[in-house]
Design a protein around this motif. Structure first.
Motif, PDB file in Angstrom:
ATOM      1  N   VAL A  60       0.857  -1.182   0.000  1.00 48.34           N
ATOM      2  CA  VAL A  60       0.000   0.000   0.000  1.00 48.34           C
ATOM      3  C   VAL A  60       0.894   1.233   0.000  1.00 48.34           C
ATOM      4  CG1 VAL A  60      -1.738   1.295   1.277  1.00 48.34           C
ATOM      5  CG2 VAL A  60      -1.823  -1.209   1.228  1.00 48.34           C
ATOM      6  N   PRO A  61       0.688   2.185  -0.912  1.00 45.51           N
ATOM      7  CA  PRO A  61       1.541   3.386  -0.935  1.00 45.51           C
ATOM      8  C   PRO A  61       1.509   4.119   0.401  1.00 45.51           C
ATOM      9  CG  PRO A  61       0.154   3.287  -2.889  1.00 45.51           C
ATOM     10  CD  PRO A  61      -0.330   2.214  -1.976  1.00 45.51           C
ATOM     11  N   GLN A  62       2.668   4.633   0.820  1.00 45.17           N
ATOM     12  CA  GLN A  62       2.757   5.320   2.097  1.00 45.17           C
ATOM     13  C   GLN A  62       2.387   6.797   2.013  1.00 45.17           C
ATOM     14  OE1 GLN A  62       6.513   4.679   3.995  1.00 45.17           O
ATOM     15  NE2 GLN A  62       6.317   2.452   4.018  1.00 45.17           N
ATOM     16  N   THR A  63       2.307   7.332   0.816  1.00 45.05           N
ATOM     17  CA  THR A  63       2.018   8.757   0.652  1.00 45.05           C
ATOM     18  C   THR A  63       0.841   8.960  -0.284  1.00 45.05           C
ATOM     19  OG1 THR A  63       3.615   8.911  -1.144  1.00 45.05           O
ATOM     20  CG2 THR A  63       4.402   9.446   1.063  1.00 45.05           C
ATOM     21  N   ARG A  64       0.200  10.101  -0.150  1.00 45.31           N
ATOM     22  CA  ARG A  64      -0.923  10.456  -1.004  1.00 45.31           C
ATOM     23  C   ARG A  64      -0.549  11.606  -1.921  1.00 45.31           C
ATOM     24  NH1 ARG A  64      -5.535   7.956   0.590  1.00 45.31           N
ATOM     25  NH2 ARG A  64      -5.522   6.991   2.643  1.00 45.31           N
ATOM     26  N   ARG A  65      -1.480  11.923  -2.830  1.00 43.97           N
ATOM     27  CA  ARG A  65      -1.207  12.958  -3.815  1.00 43.97           C
ATOM     28  C   ARG A  65      -0.840  14.276  -3.156  1.00 43.97           C
ATOM     29  NH1 ARG A  65      -2.744  12.789  -8.847  1.00 43.97           N
ATOM     30  NH2 ARG A  65      -4.449  11.321  -8.434  1.00 43.97           N
ATOM     31  N   GLY A  66       0.158  14.962  -3.709  1.00 46.35           N
ATOM     32  CA  GLY A  66       0.573  16.273  -3.226  1.00 46.35           C
ATOM     33  C   GLY A  66       0.620  17.276  -4.357  1.00 46.35           C
ATOM     34  N   THR A  67       1.581  18.172  -4.283  1.00 42.80           N
ATOM     35  CA  THR A  67       1.678  19.244  -5.284  1.00 42.80           C
ATOM     36  C   THR A  67       3.039  19.243  -5.955  1.00 42.80           C
ATOM     37  OG1 THR A  67       2.402  20.784  -3.561  1.00 42.80           O
ATOM     38  CG2 THR A  67       0.032  20.708  -4.067  1.00 42.80           C
ATOM     39  N   GLY A  68       3.673  18.078  -6.052  1.00 38.90           N
ATOM     40  CA  GLY A  68       5.003  18.003  -6.641  1.00 38.90           C
ATOM     41  C   GLY A  68       5.013  18.385  -8.112  1.00 38.90           C
ATOM     42  N   THR A  69       6.150  18.862  -8.563  1.00 39.35           N
ATOM     43  CA  THR A  69       6.356  19.205  -9.964  1.00 39.35           C
ATOM     44  C   THR A  69       7.652  18.572 -10.438  1.00 39.35           C
ATOM     45  OG1 THR A  69       7.541  21.246  -9.406  1.00 39.35           O
ATOM     46  CG2 THR A  69       5.144  21.406  -9.729  1.00 39.35           C
ATOM     47  N   THR A  70       7.857  18.524 -11.745  1.00 40.47           N
ATOM     48  CA  THR A  70       9.096  18.024 -12.309  1.00 40.47           C
ATOM     49  C   THR A  70       9.619  19.014 -13.327  1.00 40.47           C
ATOM     50  OG1 THR A  70       7.937  16.786 -14.039  1.00 40.47           O
ATOM     51  CG2 THR A  70       8.406  15.615 -12.003  1.00 40.47           C
ATOM     52  N   ARG A  71      10.913  18.894 -13.644  1.00 41.98           N
ATOM     53  CA  ARG A  71      11.558  19.774 -14.621  1.00 41.98           C
ATOM     54  C   ARG A  71      11.934  18.957 -15.849  1.00 41.98           C
ATOM     55  NH1 ARG A  71      16.767  20.677 -15.989  1.00 41.98           N
ATOM     56  NH2 ARG A  71      17.442  19.209 -14.377  1.00 41.98           N
ATOM     57  N   PRO A  72      11.278  19.187 -16.994  1.00 36.78           N
ATOM     58  CA  PRO A  72      11.652  18.453 -18.198  1.00 36.78           C
ATOM     59  C   PRO A  72      13.109  18.703 -18.564  1.00 36.78           C
ATOM     60  CG  PRO A  72       9.571  19.594 -18.503  1.00 36.78           C
ATOM     61  CD  PRO A  72      10.159  20.108 -17.230  1.00 36.78           C
ATOM     62  N   ALA A  73      13.789  17.688 -19.080  1.00 32.24           N
ATOM     63  CA  ALA A  73      15.181  17.812 -19.476  1.00 32.24           C
ATOM     64  C   ALA A  73      15.388  17.114 -20.805  1.00 32.24           C
ATOM     65  CB  ALA A  73      16.093  17.203 -18.407  1.00 32.24           C
ATOM     66  N   TYR A  74      16.208  17.718 -21.660  1.00 34.04           N
ATOM     67  CA  TYR A  74      16.440  17.198 -22.997  1.00 34.04           C
ATOM     68  C   TYR A  74      17.906  16.783 -23.113  1.00 34.04           C
ATOM     69  CZ  TYR A  74      12.059  19.605 -23.500  1.00 34.04           C
ATOM     70  OH  TYR A  74      10.772  20.027 -23.301  1.00 34.04           O
ATOM     71  N   ALA A  75      18.145  15.510 -23.372  1.00 35.55           N
ATOM     72  CA  ALA A  75      19.498  14.969 -23.444  1.00 35.55           C
ATOM     73  C   ALA A  75      19.447  13.651 -24.188  1.00 35.55           C
ATOM     74  CB  ALA A  75      20.063  14.785 -22.029  1.00 35.55           C
ATOM     75  N   PRO A  76      20.596  13.120 -24.611  1.00 31.94           N
ATOM     76  CA  PRO A  76      20.589  11.852 -25.353  1.00 31.94           C
ATOM     77  C   PRO A  76      19.934  10.729 -24.570  1.00 31.94           C
ATOM     78  CG  PRO A  76      22.728  12.916 -25.506  1.00 31.94           C
ATOM     79  CD  PRO A  76      21.940  13.692 -24.495  1.00 31.94           C
ATOM     80  N   LYS A  77      19.179   9.901 -25.285  1.00 31.20           N
ATOM     81  CA  LYS A  77      18.547   8.731 -24.674  1.00 31.20           C
ATOM     82  C   LYS A  77      18.535   7.602 -25.683  1.00 31.20           C
ATOM     83  CE  LYS A  77      16.517   6.364 -21.521  1.00 31.20           C
ATOM     84  NZ  LYS A  77      17.029   5.131 -22.139  1.00 31.20           N
ATOM     85  N   GLY A  78      19.215   6.502 -25.361  1.00 29.52           N
ATOM     86  CA  GLY A  78      19.266   5.388 -26.296  1.00 29.52           C
ATOM     87  C   GLY A  78      17.952   4.639 -26.361  1.00 29.52           C
ATOM     88  N   ARG A  79      17.669   4.057 -27.513  1.00 25.21           N
ATOM     89  CA  ARG A  79      16.516   3.172 -27.625  1.00 25.21           C
ATOM     90  C   ARG A  79      16.710   1.962 -26.753  1.00 25.21           C
ATOM     91  NH1 ARG A  79      12.977   3.290 -31.848  1.00 25.21           N
ATOM     92  NH2 ARG A  79      11.944   1.763 -30.552  1.00 25.21           N
TER      93      ARG A  79
END
Length: 316
Positions: A60-79
């Motif tokens: 069972v998840p220990q945390t509930r929904r909050g107000t977190g955000t993320t920062r998109p980042a652009y960099a090489p990513k292999g298939r």
């Protein structure tokens, strides 16, 4: 080479800022932070979805929904490496550069139709040579044709993580064979204690998982949900896998890189990084990973059908 890719990334970021592209090519290095936040991704709009009641490993998840955000980042990513081990074509921006990016792998994979998968991953801090791009470990959920992919794992990547050389949690996805970006491009944060892009504890063993439920691919880490990729990103065309892959990956400037994979130990060392207890909770088909390497520099050793060690110090 890195400066050429950075310039390519800046051009892509500029195009995105003016609306010319909604999912910038992930092959370019991360551009400088924009002066103003980018416009909301239409694919992520709409009411927030409700996650499954339990994480893929049954907790069972220990945390509930909050107000977190993320920062998109652009960099090489292999298939995600091909089942046949064929040489991978570099991303578009890398192909335009004078030198290609070399992607190398230690892999455990299986052809299987599932909607849930997870494994325990050693979280390590491999040394990434200054000329190289990243060293990471991940779980990839792929469509049968390999064109649609959801990924979660940890990465050591100066471009993605603002110069930090510690391991960070990341998410990524592909649509119709085209890469998007790290930690964004339609990804919806859940806002719990785990957020895409956060630093992770070196030397720990953590569970990473993916579940398709309620119209989205949900990302799980340790004791909580990280967020989700809504089905709308693929127009509802990707709701079950055809393949599942667990692997370490190095993106390097040469075919003989000095960058470490895993924790820098070769797979025949009992203390090498491992990916273990791979599971498909919604499937009656047993896990039977095919373990191999790609690139000729690093190693992988199967310990069981569900667990393998991987990695190495590089070619230097």
């Amino acid at each position: 080479m890195r400066s050429g890719l950075l310039a390519a990334g800046l051009a892509l970021a500029t195009a995105a800022a003016i609306g010319a592209a909604s999912t910038p090519d992930a092959a370019a290095a991360e551009p400088p932070a924009p002066a103003a936040p980018p416009a909301a991704d239409p694919a992520a709009a709409g009411p927030a979805l409700t996650p499954p009641a339990r994480l893929p490993w049954g907790a069972v998840p220990q945390t509930r929904r909050g107000t977190g955000t993320t920062r998109p980042a652009y960099a090489p990513k292999g298939r995600a490496p091909s089942a046949a081990g064929a040489t991978l074509a570099p991303p578009a921006a890398a192909a335009a550069a004078a030198d290609p990016i070399h992607y190398m792998y230690g892999i455990g994979s299986q052809t299987v139709a599932v909607q849930k998968a997870y494994a325990n991953f050693t979280v390590a801090k491999p040394t990434v040579a200054q000329a190289d791009f990243h060293s990471l470990a991940e779980l990839a959920m792929l469509s049968a044709d390999g064109q649609q992919i959801v990924e979660v794992g940890w990465t050591v990547d100066r471009d993605v993580n603002s110069g930090d050389v510690n391991p960070h949690l990341f998410v990524f996805h592909w649509k119709d064979g085209a890469g998007t970006c790290y930690n964004g491009c339609g990804f919806v944060p859940y806002g719990g204690t785990a957020t895409a892009g956060m630093a992770l504890p070196v030397g720990s063993s953590k569970q990473f998982g993916v579940v398709h439920d309620g119209g989205a691919w949900w990302i799980a880490y340790d004791t909580t949900w990280v967020g989700y990729f809504p089905d709308s990103l693929w127009e509802g065309r990707f709701t079950v896998t055809g393949k599942v892959k667990f692997y370490g990956e190095v993106a390097a400037a040469t075919a003989q890189p000095c960058t470490q994979m895993g924790n820098g130990l070769a797979a025949d060392d009992a203390n090498a990084a491992r990916i273990g207890s791979a599971s498909y909770p919604d499937s009656t088909e047993p896990v039977k990973l095919v373990v191999r390497t790609q690139g000729g520099v690093y190693s992988a050793v199967a310990l069981s059908d569900r667990t393998f060690r991987y990695g190495g110090p590089g070619a230097c």
